[in-house]
Write a protein that holds these residues in place. Structure first.
Motif, mmCIF file in Angstrom:
data_model
loop_
_atom_site.group_PDB
_atom_site.id
_atom_site.type_symbol
_atom_site.label_atom_id
_atom_site.label_comp_id
_atom_site.label_asym_id
_atom_site.label_seq_id
_atom_site.Cartn_x
_atom_site.Cartn_y
_atom_site.Cartn_z
ATOM 1 N N ASN A 12 0.912 -3.999 -12.645
ATOM 2 C CA ASN A 12 -0.173 -3.042 -12.358
ATOM 3 C C ASN A 12 -0.473 -2.232 -13.616
ATOM 4 O O ASN A 12 -0.069 -1.061 -13.737
ATOM 5 C CB ASN A 12 0.230 -2.119 -11.202
ATOM 6 N N LYS A 42 0.866 -1.188 0.000
ATOM 7 C CA LYS A 42 0.000 0.000 0.000
ATOM 8 C C LYS A 42 0.899 1.233 0.000
ATOM 9 O O LYS A 42 1.779 1.386 0.853
ATOM 10 C CB LYS A 42 -0.902 -0.005 1.233
ATOM 11 N N ILE A 47 1.581 7.593 -8.904
ATOM 12 C CA ILE A 47 0.900 6.779 -7.897
ATOM 13 C C ILE A 47 0.354 7.722 -6.825
ATOM 14 O O ILE A 47 0.800 8.871 -6.707
ATOM 15 C CB ILE A 47 1.876 5.755 -7.255
ATOM 16 N N LYS A 48 -0.577 7.212 -6.036
ATOM 17 C CA LYS A 48 -1.156 8.058 -4.989
ATOM 18 C C LYS A 48 -1.201 7.298 -3.670
ATOM 19 O O LYS A 48 -1.217 6.062 -3.640
ATOM 20 C CB LYS A 48 -2.550 8.518 -5.390
ATOM 21 N N GLN A 73 -2.903 3.703 -2.479
ATOM 22 C CA GLN A 73 -3.081 2.813 -3.625
ATOM 23 C C GLN A 73 -2.377 1.485 -3.354
ATOM 24 O O GLN A 73 -1.256 1.455 -2.852
ATOM 25 C CB GLN A 73 -2.521 3.463 -4.888
ATOM 26 N N GLU A 74 -3.026 0.378 -3.680
ATOM 27 C CA GLU A 74 -2.456 -0.950 -3.448
ATOM 28 C C GLU A 74 -1.812 -1.467 -4.722
ATOM 29 O O GLU A 74 -2.448 -1.516 -5.775
ATOM 30 C CB GLU A 74 -3.528 -1.929 -2.964
#
Length: 603
Positions: free
Chosen positions: A372, A347, A380-381, A384-385
């Motif tokens: 992904n 994560k 990315i944030k 986010q997984e």
């Protein structure tokens, strides 16, 4: 023991007087027989050489010893104690005298104990001794010959009997310990063959080994020997043991499985290689790849396979195992391809970047993007997984292939400078035409991913035609010429423009022993700084619709807003950012997108 007495010769009931033997050495001895004694008896007659007791005769006169040379020719008959007459015996005087002397002591009277008379002219029949001796010898010889014949016959018959009952038997040993006796070594050979057949029926398809090497057979000849074929084999059976022979697959010194034979192992390894063999080579390897193989991966178009090998050291070793210890080929194939890994997720935390996450988990940003696909670029944030599961196959297939591609050659621009035209004003005189060239690359891949790209050669198929324009010469600093020079002297191409690892590689990766980085054309430094993917970078705007990007620099020598000339040093080559080694990442940007720099660089 009593001395034998002399027997008298019977004559009409009266004993006859024997003639007195002549005695040598007496006085008056004329050699004639002495006259008969008159009157009374003269006493007992003594044997020759025997003196009467006292040394005197009856007349009182001394007597001399009888001469040893006297030779009476009379027969002497000895009477045994039982009174039966002894066999007549003729002896020479000397022999008779010698036989009698030991029993008669000198000066001892013998008349009372051993009366002896010499018979006068005995008339006994004397058998000749010589004929009797010859008959005895003949009889003895006959007996000996008969005995020898009888013994020979018995010996010959016995020998024939022993020979007829002497034959060969065979002692059976297991590891030098006797097990039993068989009548023929073929009994043991048939037993071995039977045991092998039983193993083959029980374990079909496996190579079984029976420990018969410890069985030895030794022959022996004996008289009426006894053998027991059945009993010997019954004792031998529990002494045997068996095992299977398989092929152990060893990767970098570590055992990963055991297969039943080398053929099965080769098929498994070929099926792993088959995933990465180019399509052009499929027909050549189809006979080697079995149903275990996965479909062939898409290879580079126009590629020619030069080498296919495993990165790891792979060995096939024969090994003794129990029949139930073999690996399942399909399961082992899957393990070798995927490795023994567990799914991993992460994560995103505050401040994370894609390159930071990749470095933290010892993977590449390309691996993260591949797992992904929903990611948009490098963004990315928080929260986010991400799927960070990366398969680590036990075997890595390395392929080396030559890839041939046809590429365009960008045309140049011929500029006619017009001092009357304001800088920035361009008038086209004639249009340019692109050329074509054939480029050959050497691609090294590991499990399908390009790890090395090397430009081997290029061949110009169609030469480009330069565009002719008129440009004002009213100088405006920082404006480019439209012709790009190589940003590195003596450059070698380590990675080209195009899709690599599932992602577009936006430029060229260049390496050189000369690590100075030069401006490809005139321009103005639009920006400089650090980005996680480019590392230290410089972006130059050439004021003619083109921009060039220089990445992974270890040192930057220019600053934002600075005007640079073509060939001017702007920094030093390095390996900052998302980089796997010292090199320059070079891009050409126009119309809002990237272009293949090879179209614009002059060789």
């Amino acid at each position: 023991m009593k001395q034998p007495q002399a027997a008298f010769s019977p004559a009409k009931g009266k004993a006859k007087a024997a003639k007195k033997p002549a005695v040598s050495g007496q006085k008056g001895n004329t050699g004639k027989a002495p006259a008969k004694a008159k009157g009374k008896a003269a006493g007992p007659i003594l044997a020759p050489g025997v003196k009467p007791a006292g040394g005197k005769d009856r007349s009182g006169r001394a007597t001399d010893a009888v001469a040893s040379s006297a030779k009476p020719a009379a027969s002497i008959r000895l009477k045994s104690e039982s009174g039966s007459p002894a066999m007549p015996k003729t002896e020479e005087p000397k022999a008779a005298e010698a036989a009698l002397q030991p029993t008669m002591a000198e000066n001892q009277p013998v008349a009372e104990h051993l009366p002896l008379q010499v018979a006068e002219k005995p008339k006994l029949m004397m058998l000749p001794l010589q004929p009797i001796s010859r008959r005895k010898r003949m009889l003895s010889a006959g007996l000996v010959a008969g005995t020898l014949l009888l013994v020979g016959a018995i010996t010959w018959g016995g020998h024939r009997y022993v020979q007829a009952n002497t034959y060969e038997v065979f002692h059976v040993y297991m590891n030098n310990q006797e097990v039993g006796i068989v009548s023929d070594p073929q009994v043991v050979d048939d037993f071995k063959l039977s045991e092998y057949r039983k193993l083959a029926e029980k374990y079909p398809g496996l190579q079984m080994v029976l420990n018969t090497e410890g069985i030895t057979v030794k022959a022996e000849k004996a008289f009426k020997p006894e053998s027991d074929d059945s009993g010997t084999l019954t004792k031998l059976t529990p002494l045997l043991s068996s095992h299977a022979v398989g092929v152990e697959l060893v990767v970098d010194g570590k055992s990963v499985g055991v297969l039943k034979d080398e053929k099965e192992a080769d098929q498994l390894l070929e099926s792993i290689k088959g995933d990465y063999i180019p399509a052009s080579e499929k027909a050549k390897t189809a006979s080697k790849v079995t149903t275990l193989a996965a479909p062939l991966a898409k290879a580079t178009a126009g590629s020619a396979l030069k080498k296919v090998e495993f990165v790891e050291k792979v060995e096939l070793k024969p090994v003794d195992v129990q029949p139930g210890s073999f690996s399942n080929a399909a399961t082992l194939l899957k393990t070798l391809k995927t490795g023994d890994v567990r799914p991993r997720t992460y994560k995103v935390a505050s401040g994370d970047t894609l390159s930071f996450i990749a470095q933290k988990f010892d993977i590449t940003t390309q691996d993260i993007q591949k797992k992904n696909p929903a990611l948009k670029g490098d963004f990315i944030k928080e929260g986010q997984e991400l799927n960070l599961t990366v398969l680590q196959p036990a075997l890595t297939v390395r392929t080396v292939e030559n890839a041939v591609e046809t590429e365009e050659i960008a045309y140049g621009t011929q500029v006619i400078r017009d001092p009357n035209l304001k800088e920035g004003i361009v008038k086209k005189i004639s249009a340019g035409k692109v050329g074509k060239k054939k480029v050959t690359f050497s691609l090294t891949k590991e499990n399908g991913e390009v790890v090395k790209e090397e430009l081997i050669k290029e061949e110009v198929l169609v030469k480009p035609v330069s565009e002719v324009i008129k440009r004002g010469t009213k100088v405006i600093l920082g404006e480019g010429t439209g012709n790009f020079a190589w940003p590195v002297i003596g450059a070698s191409l380590s990675s080209g423009f195009g899709y690599r690892w599932g992602k577009l590689h936006k430029g060229l990766d260049l390496v050189s022993s000369n690590r100075n980085i030069l401006a490809a054309d005139n321009g103005v430094v639009e920006s400089t700084g650090f980005r996680y993917d480019y590392g230290n970078y410089v972006l130059i705007n050439h004021k003619n619709g083109y921009k060039t990007m220089y990445g992974h620099m270890s040192k930057v020598n220019v600053s934002q807003g600075q005007i640079v000339e073509k060939g001017e040093k702007i920094g030093y080559m390095g390996s900052t950012g998302d980089s796997t080694g010292v090199h320059l990442h070079f891009e050409v940007i126009t119309g809002g997108g990237v272009q293949n720099p090879l179209k614009y660089l002059n060789w």
